[in-house]
Design an enzyme around this catalytic site. Sequence first.
Site, mmCIF file in Angstrom:
data_model
loop_
_atom_site.group_PDB
_atom_site.id
_atom_site.type_symbol
_atom_site.label_atom_id
_atom_site.label_comp_id
_atom_site.label_asym_id
_atom_site.label_seq_id
_atom_site.Cartn_x
_atom_site.Cartn_y
_atom_site.Cartn_z
ATOM 1 N N SER A 136 -56.235 -9.329 20.619
ATOM 2 C CA SER A 136 -54.974 -8.894 21.192
ATOM 3 C C SER A 136 -55.104 -9.175 22.815
ATOM 4 C CB SER A 136 -55.094 -7.581 20.289
ATOM 5 O OG SER A 136 -53.338 -7.528 20.828
ATOM 6 N N TYR A 149 -55.376 1.167 17.138
ATOM 7 C CA TYR A 149 -56.041 0.031 17.371
ATOM 8 C C TYR A 149 -55.818 -0.359 18.731
ATOM 9 C CZ TYR A 149 -53.859 -5.029 16.310
ATOM 10 O OH TYR A 149 -53.745 -6.206 15.996
#
Length: 275
Positions: A136, A149
Amino acid sequence: MIVTITGASSGIGRAAALAFAARGDTVVLAGRSRTSLDRVAAECRDRGGEAVVAPTDVADRQQVEVLVDLTVARCGRIDVLLHCAAVMAYGEFTKIPPEVFERVLRVDIDGTVHAARAALQRFEEQGEGHLILVGSVVGKMAPPFMSAYVMSKWAVHGLARALQAEVRATPGVHVSLVAPGSIDTPVYQNAGNYIGRVGQPPPPVGDVDKVTAAILSLTDHPRRELSVGWANPVMILGFRYLPAAYDALVVPLMKRLGLSRTTTPPTEGNVFEPR
């Protein structure tokens, strides 16, 4: 081509499964929800591909090993392992329950480790194979209210880079990283939430099909990394080279753009169980 996909029940994993199936590839679909996987498998078959359903919790090392063994037993080999599985929790660091924070790390970090180890051991035996990890843009920057995360994606990026150096000894084995920006998938709505407002992908929001196209491109022409999202370099540069400005702006921007106006009570979301 035989492609095993974790996190295949929704989002990037589902979209990739459909794209591979449309090419006539065989896909082995892994995720926690048998019902969701069966639905995706039917969609894959409708598109002309073969599909095998393999319910798997990637946080459990033995289940991941069984997944890879099942792929080889059913299909004869494994050409690509695409690791998409991940969960997320919103909230200030001290407000997220420790057990929720730790579970996010078990799924997102340990799950990646389990998938990478099982795949690479098999690829070494075969002499070829391709591990594709979905990272990401937050693996290279640190927005607030998503600390577990963010931590996990930094770990995924670091692991990918270390593995890329190691697999050079086996020319037929490849490790690639796909790093999407903000993509419209259910991960935001399904996340654990301890901030009171349902998450949403902050703009600019990309289409999941662009991530899928990047993944397909990597299987045909292996590369170390593909970033998906025109704004990714801008955000990363701001984070690295203008840290004071980044920190001053990112909290209000996150509250305004990364959280919807829909309120929610505290919830574990899909961190422990699929939704």
